[in-house]
Design a protein around this motif. Structure first.
Motif, mmCIF file in Angstrom:
data_model
loop_
_atom_site.group_PDB
_atom_site.id
_atom_site.type_symbol
_atom_site.label_atom_id
_atom_site.label_comp_id
_atom_site.label_asym_id
_atom_site.label_seq_id
_atom_site.Cartn_x
_atom_site.Cartn_y
_atom_site.Cartn_z
ATOM 1 N N THR A 133 64.837 48.588 16.236
ATOM 2 C CA THR A 133 65.590 49.014 15.051
ATOM 3 C C THR A 133 64.648 49.424 13.922
ATOM 4 O O THR A 133 64.922 50.385 13.198
ATOM 5 C CB THR A 133 66.541 47.915 14.567
ATOM 6 O OG1 THR A 133 65.805 46.705 14.327
ATOM 7 C CG2 THR A 133 67.635 47.651 15.578
ATOM 8 N N ILE A 138 66.478 51.549 11.115
ATOM 9 C CA ILE A 138 67.759 50.851 10.967
ATOM 10 C C ILE A 138 67.476 49.407 10.575
ATOM 11 O O ILE A 138 67.077 48.595 11.420
ATOM 12 C CB ILE A 138 68.566 50.883 12.278
ATOM 13 C CG1 ILE A 138 68.895 52.321 12.665
ATOM 14 C CG2 ILE A 138 69.846 50.056 12.148
ATOM 15 C CD1 ILE A 138 69.552 52.460 14.030
ATOM 16 N N THR A 174 75.936 42.929 11.546
ATOM 17 C CA THR A 174 75.248 43.825 12.470
ATOM 18 C C THR A 174 75.196 43.150 13.832
ATOM 19 O O THR A 174 74.793 41.983 13.943
ATOM 20 C CB THR A 174 73.808 44.119 12.004
ATOM 21 O OG1 THR A 174 73.842 44.716 10.706
ATOM 22 C CG2 THR A 174 73.120 45.074 12.963
ATOM 23 N N CYS A 202 77.680 53.140 14.865
ATOM 24 C CA CYS A 202 76.896 52.429 15.873
ATOM 25 C C CYS A 202 75.776 53.333 16.359
ATOM 26 O O CYS A 202 75.741 54.534 16.058
ATOM 27 C CB CYS A 202 77.766 51.963 17.035
ATOM 28 S SG CYS A 202 78.452 53.296 18.032
ATOM 29 N N ALA A 203 74.856 52.760 17.096
ATOM 30 C CA ALA A 203 73.714 53.520 17.612
ATOM 31 C C ALA A 203 73.253 52.921 18.938
ATOM 32 O O ALA A 203 73.484 51.736 19.209
ATOM 33 C CB ALA A 203 72.566 53.512 16.608
ATOM 34 N N ARG A 217 73.564 58.330 17.816
ATOM 35 C CA ARG A 217 74.409 57.750 16.777
ATOM 36 C C ARG A 217 75.819 58.291 16.860
ATOM 37 O O ARG A 217 76.041 59.434 17.269
ATOM 38 C CB ARG A 217 73.845 58.063 15.390
ATOM 39 C CG ARG A 217 72.755 57.095 14.926
ATOM 40 C CD ARG A 217 72.654 57.076 13.418
ATOM 41 N NE ARG A 217 73.919 56.773 12.804
ATOM 42 C CZ ARG A 217 74.602 57.594 11.997
ATOM 43 N NH1 ARG A 217 74.148 58.777 11.689
ATOM 44 N NH2 ARG A 217 75.753 57.223 11.489
ATOM 45 N N VAL A 237 73.450 48.991 18.922
ATOM 46 C CA VAL A 237 73.555 48.401 17.580
ATOM 47 C C VAL A 237 74.881 48.846 16.983
ATOM 48 O O VAL A 237 75.150 50.047 16.888
ATOM 49 C CB VAL A 237 72.396 48.839 16.661
ATOM 50 C CG1 VAL A 237 72.465 48.089 15.333
ATOM 51 C CG2 VAL A 237 71.054 48.617 17.337
ATOM 52 N N THR A 242 73.528 51.279 10.748
ATOM 53 C CA THR A 242 73.032 52.373 11.580
ATOM 54 C C THR A 242 73.151 53.723 10.866
ATOM 55 O O THR A 242 72.476 54.683 11.255
ATOM 56 C CB THR A 242 73.785 52.437 12.926
ATOM 57 O OG1 THR A 242 75.181 52.646 12.688
ATOM 58 C CG2 THR A 242 73.598 51.147 13.712
ATOM 59 N N HIS A 245 69.851 55.412 9.594
ATOM 60 C CA HIS A 245 68.861 56.041 10.478
ATOM 61 C C HIS A 245 68.467 57.424 9.981
ATOM 62 O O HIS A 245 67.270 57.768 9.961
ATOM 63 C CB HIS A 245 69.421 56.134 11.901
ATOM 64 C CG HIS A 245 68.657 57.050 12.791
ATOM 65 N ND1 HIS A 245 67.389 56.754 13.251
ATOM 66 C CD2 HIS A 245 68.952 58.288 13.296
ATOM 67 C CE1 HIS A 245 66.950 57.748 14.008
ATOM 68 N NE2 HIS A 245 67.874 58.689 14.043
#
Length: 254
Positions: A133, A138, A174, A202-203, A217, A237, A242, A245
């Protein structure tokens, strides 16, 4: 150096070492030192070639690679290898990707050593959730987005119990799922069924911290489609952090 107190004279010694998430520069100084001193290195699939190259050239290298749905060497045999090599009087490094105590079965391996009164130490590593991350820009927590973070394994629990989804489905949280690609549809269904907005960001981070790193993403509702594009090793994630990013990503692949 402080180790576990159970020790038999003239016996070997086991260092349980976390190699970090992929970038060899993230290996700790202590990890580097014990790898160079090891007479035996027992390592998993996710340990990079760059880190393996740090080992003593005379060390015995034993591959026990693990990947999703397939273990080259079963866990009980890995435990036995550690015991046998230590009983031969060797300095052994058990080398794992990430951190050995976060979904790495390090505790199970140490239990076996403790039962045989074999001396050991633990050298922590940077876990994938923190390393991947960070390299993706992130932050796991942020005052404007998330006040807590939870790490969850995507694998079915050993006793078959289901995850407490209701405790996870909080918008100011998270969530980081290890080994969750194959469970992405289930993760999405459960989180939305327990109240999490399907539009939450989310990612997926594939090959985090490595030069091959890719970040996907989207929204939680799009997670199963995103997962079809990604390959293991990857982290999922879930959470509004996110969104950062695009603004904070800094890692430039060669």
């Amino acid at each position: 150096m402080t180790t576990n107190h159970k020790c038999i004279p003239n016996q070997g010694f086991v260092s349980l070492v976390g190699a970090g998430p992929g970038d060899p520069d993230l290996l700790t100084v202590k990890g580097y030192r014990v790898i160079q001193q090891a007479e035996v290195v027992v390592y998993d699939r996710l340990v990079s070639e760059d880190i393996l190259a740090l080992a003593n050239p005379n060390a015995e290298m034993i591959y026990v690679g693990k990947k999703l749905d397939f273990h080259c060497v079963p866990q009980d045999q890995i435990n036995q290898i550690l015991v046998e090599k230590a009983l031969e009087g060797k300095r052994v490094v058990r080398l794992k990707g990430g951190d050995s105590f976060i979904f790495g079965r390090g505790g199970e391996e140490l239990e076996t050593l403790a039962e045989r009164s074999i001396a050991y130490e633990v050298v922590p590593g940077i876990t994938a959730a923190a390393g991947a991350t960070a390299y993706a820009g992130i932050p796991l927590t942020h005052r404007d987005y998330a006040q807590s973070v939870q790490f969850i394994t995507g694998h079915v629990q050993k006793d078959g119990r289901e995850i407490e989804w209701s405790s996870l489905a909080q918008s100011n949280n998270t969530l980081v799922f290890y080994m969750g690609l194959k469970q992405s549809s289930h993760i999405t269904r459960q989180l939305t069924a327990h109240g999490l907005d399907a539009d939450i960001a989310c990612a997926i981070i594939e090959n985090g911290t490595r030069k091959e790193q890719r970040v996907f993403r989207g929204k939680l509702s799009e997670l199963p489609t995103m997962a079809l594009q990604a390959q293991s090793p990857a982290l999922i994630v879930v959470g509004n952090v996110t969104q950062l990013h695009e603004k904070l990503h800094w890692f430039k692949q060669d």
